[in-house]
Design an enzyme around this catalytic site. Structure first.
Site, PDB file in Angstrom:
ATOM      1  CE  LYS A 246     -40.247  50.252  42.167  1.00 30.37           C
ATOM      2  NZ  LYS A 246     -40.701  50.749  40.852  1.00 30.37           N
ATOM      3  CG  ASP A 251     -46.052  49.556  40.820  1.00 31.59           C
ATOM      4  OD1 ASP A 251     -47.015  50.202  41.288  1.00 31.59           O
ATOM      5  OD2 ASP A 251     -45.229  50.040  40.020  1.00 31.59           O
ATOM      6  CE  LYS A 258     -47.277  49.400  37.415  1.00 33.47           C
ATOM      7  NZ  LYS A 258     -46.602  50.278  36.436  1.00 33.47           N
ATOM      8  CG  ASP A 269     -42.007  47.557  40.851  1.00 33.17           C
ATOM      9  OD1 ASP A 269     -41.046  47.782  40.096  1.00 33.17           O
ATOM     10  OD2 ASP A 269     -42.811  48.444  41.209  1.00 33.17           O
ATOM     11  CG  ASP A 328     -47.680  53.167  38.010  1.00 38.17           C
ATOM     12  OD1 ASP A 328     -47.123  52.390  38.811  1.00 38.17           O
ATOM     13  OD2 ASP A 328     -47.934  52.861  36.827  1.00 38.17           O
ATOM     14  CD  GLU A 330     -44.088  52.226  42.431  1.00 32.70           C
ATOM     15  OE1 GLU A 330     -44.649  52.902  41.541  1.00 32.70           O
ATOM     16  OE2 GLU A 330     -43.398  51.211  42.173  1.00 32.70           O
ATOM     17  NE  ARG A 332     -40.386  58.431  39.375  1.00 26.40           N
ATOM     18  CZ  ARG A 332     -40.564  58.767  38.106  1.00 26.40           C
ATOM     19  NH1 ARG A 332     -40.509  60.043  37.741  1.00 26.40           N
ATOM     20  NH2 ARG A 332     -40.784  57.842  37.195  1.00 26.40           N
TER      21      ARG A 332
HETATM   22  N1  BES Z   1     -42.543  49.502  38.393  1.00 29.05           N
HETATM   23  C1  BES Z   1     -42.834  50.472  37.396  1.00 29.05           C
HETATM   24  C2  BES Z   1     -41.825  50.420  36.245  1.00 29.05           C
HETATM   25  C3  BES Z   1     -42.204  49.512  35.103  1.00 29.05           C
HETATM   26  C4  BES Z   1     -43.227  49.844  34.239  1.00 29.05           C
HETATM   27  C5  BES Z   1     -41.484  48.368  34.868  1.00 29.05           C
HETATM   28  C6  BES Z   1     -43.541  49.039  33.181  1.00 29.05           C
HETATM   29  C7  BES Z   1     -41.795  47.541  33.812  1.00 29.05           C
HETATM   30  C8  BES Z   1     -42.807  47.867  32.955  1.00 29.05           C
HETATM   31  C9  BES Z   1     -42.789  51.887  37.987  1.00 29.05           C
HETATM   32  O1  BES Z   1     -43.175  51.981  39.313  1.00 29.05           O
HETATM   33  C10 BES Z   1     -43.761  52.687  37.186  1.00 29.05           C
HETATM   34  O2  BES Z   1     -44.905  52.376  37.217  1.00 29.05           O
HETATM   35  N2  BES Z   1     -43.270  53.707  36.481  1.00 29.05           N
HETATM   36  C11 BES Z   1     -44.089  54.505  35.637  1.00 29.05           C
HETATM   37  C12 BES Z   1     -43.666  55.939  35.786  1.00 29.05           C
HETATM   38  C13 BES Z   1     -44.590  56.921  35.137  1.00 29.05           C
HETATM   39  C14 BES Z   1     -45.893  56.989  35.905  1.00 29.05           C
HETATM   40  C15 BES Z   1     -43.927  58.274  35.108  1.00 29.05           C
HETATM   41  C16 BES Z   1     -43.892  54.041  34.179  1.00 29.05           C
HETATM   42  O3  BES Z   1     -42.766  53.785  33.797  1.00 29.05           O
HETATM   43  O4  BES Z   1     -44.896  53.905  33.488  1.00 29.05           O
HETATM   44 ZN    ZN Z   2     -42.879  50.269  40.478  1.00 23.68          ZN
HETATM   45 ZN    ZN Z   3     -45.279  52.171  39.552  1.00 21.23          ZN
END
Ligand code: BES
Ligand code: ZN
Ligand code: ZN
Length: 476
Positions: A246, A251, A258, A269, A328, A330, A332
């Site tokens: 990734k 992000d 966020k 990220d 968010d 993104e 996947r």
């Molecule tokens: N890059 C984030 C994952 C992440 C979140 C890493 C918090 C470290 C701390 C990813 O893109 C993301 O935002 N995932 C969301 C998914 C949700 C919207 C289903 C998450 O984990 O909050």
């Molecule tokens: Zn992310």
């Molecule tokens: Zn994200």
């Protein structure tokens, strides 16, 4: 940092600081009773002008129980010794390895640990706060085959530090195109082929899931492909490992934005992508007999007038349509297209690494990366490599029931499930794109960044994954 090798005995070496290991069972009782030094792992004691030694300082670092001392423990010990000494502005360090711990594996671990311990995420600070790099690290051993270990340790240490350097770069300085340029520089230096697909090419191919994420950013996306091919013909027709990382250079969450608190960390990220770039640098030098292709979809996830919206439906490269319920989620989306493309390029085995979910941090904390797989054989190979390299990874479930959460009324798949089991539903989403190809997904959101410094590692990017991926390819 200059890495050296000397055959001299520890006492005869003239150096600023000599490092030796002290094990639990070696420490004389009176010393232990004083509470000064017990020999437990990473405990340190520093002596000046030690009698019987030519060195100016003697640093004894605890190794724990001698019988249990692994090369992984030595990596940490060397790193912790370097960090303790650099804090005292020591520039030249020698480390003595006794016969029991001087096989190439141990020598490599000592060198690697020293290089990792020397790294600081301070390339943008004008004042380095007394953490200036160590100039030389010399291994003292009588072992005949030490050179091979030195070479390997150097390659692995440098590869992980490249990854850490990339992860540490902020989003303004490391955009998708800059990441691609850094990959090309590395590839050119190592004699690897590197191709960067631009937005037009991705449109032509039909990478709609990736392009939807890229829409909101003024920075164009880049799809990075790095190829390693073994020299022998057998390798050319054999298995082909795809390393998918990734590469979200920042992000924000997009329109599903966020919270601002802690958002600055989202420069990390792209840690999965950076791990693949570092791994490829090492793979080019270790020259395994398996073909390896790294694929890094690089995008910035921004919110703005051109951003994709919740509810948008995109068509992925596989042809599957996706309803973007949360912008968010993104990672996947870009990985879906990257996994599909990896299969098109002929990869027979897929590993992906991604800072994919906050949910994996809730489940496993900052200790283990989560490993999800559709193939037990590939998973056990990967976990074996991880164990040998001291990178903690833990298998997570991927039952079909998680698919129940991934139903959309308007498209083939939604990009999120419910609140529960978020790391598993994210992995389940990716599984739809891996299909029948053996695949392991590593969620490294909890392990790619150290919020606190460790005795052997600076705060910041950890470089997780690099050692395991190189070892997996090397020992295939
Ligand atoms: N890059 C984030 C994952 C992440 C979140 C890493 C918090 C470290 C701390 C990813 O893109 C993301 O935002 N995932 C969301 C998914 C949700 C919207 C289903 C998450 O984990 O909050
Ligand atoms: Zn992310
Ligand atoms: Zn994200």
């Amino acid at each position: 940092m200059q890495i050296g090798l000397e055959r001299a005995g520890a006492a005869a070496v003239d150096t600023e600081a000599l490092v030796i290991l002290g094990f639990l069972e070696q420490v004389p009782e009176p010393v232990r009773d004083l509470g000064e030094f017990s020999g437990k792992a990473l405990e340190i004691t520093l002596l000046h002008r030690p009698a019987g030694f030519r060195a100016k300082r003697l640093l004894v670092i605890g190794g724990g129980k001698q019988a249990d001392f692994t090369s992984g423990d030595l990596r940490k010990a060397a790193g912790a010794a370097v960090r303790a000494l650099k804090a005292k502005s020591v520039k030249h360090i020698a480390m003595a390895l006794d016969t029991g711990f001087s096989s190439p594996d141990y020598v490599a671990a000592a060198v690697e640990g020293a290089i990792l311990g020397d790294y600081e995420p301070d390339c943008h600070k004008s004042q380095k706060e007394g953490k200036r790099p160590v100039e030389s690290f010399t291994v003292l051993t009588a072992a005949e085959d030490a050179e091979a270990g030195i070479a390997r340790g150097r390659i692995l240490g440098a590869a992980q530090n490249l990854t850490r350097e990339l992860v540490n770069e902020p989003g303004n300085l490391l955009t998708p195109m800059v990441l691609a340029a850094r990959a090309q520089t590395m590839a050119a230096a190592q004699g690897l082929e590197c191709e960067v697909l631009d937005r037009d090419r991705m449109k032509q191919l039909g990478m709609g899931a990736l392009l939807g994420v890229a829409m909101g950013s003024a920075e164009p996306p880049a799809f990075i492909v790095i190829r390693y091919r073994p020299n022998d013909l057998a390798g050319a027709n054999g298995p082909h490992l795809g390393l998918v990382g990734k590469g979200v250079t920042f992000d924000t969450g997009g329109v599903s934005i966020k919270q601002s608190d802690g958002m600055e960390k989202m420069k990390y990220d792209m840690a999965g992508g950076a791990a693949m770039i570092g791994a490829m640098q090492a793979i080019a030098q270790v020259k395994p007999s398996i073909a390896v292709t790294a694929l890094i979809p690089a995008v910035e996830n921004m919110c703005g007038g051109r951003s994709q919206r919740p509810g948008d439906i995109v068509t992925s490269l596989s042809g599957k349509t996706i309803e973007v319920l949360n912008t968010d989620a993104e990672g996947r989306l870009i990985l879906a297209d990257a996994l599909t493309y990896a299969k098109r390029l002929g990869c027979t085995h897929l590993i992906d690494a991604a800072t994919l979910t906050g949910a994996i941090v809730v489940a496993l904390g900052h200790v283990n990366a989560g490993a999800f797989a559709n193939d037990d054989a590939l998973l056990s190979k990967l976990l074996g490599a991880a164990r040998a390299e001291g990178e903690k990874m833990w298998r997570m479930p991927l039952d079909e029931e998680y698919m129940d959460q991934l139903k959309s009324a308007f498209a083939d798949l939604p990009n999120i499930g419910t609140r529960w089991g978020g790391a598993a539903t994210a992995a389940m989403f990716l599984k739809q794109f891996a299909g029948d190809t053996p695949w392991v997904h590593l969620d490294i959101a909890g392990t790619a960044w150290l919020d606190e410094e460790k005795p052997h590692l600076a705060k910041g990017p950890s470089g997780v994954g690099v050692r395991t991926f190189v070892s997996l390819a090397a020992n295939w």
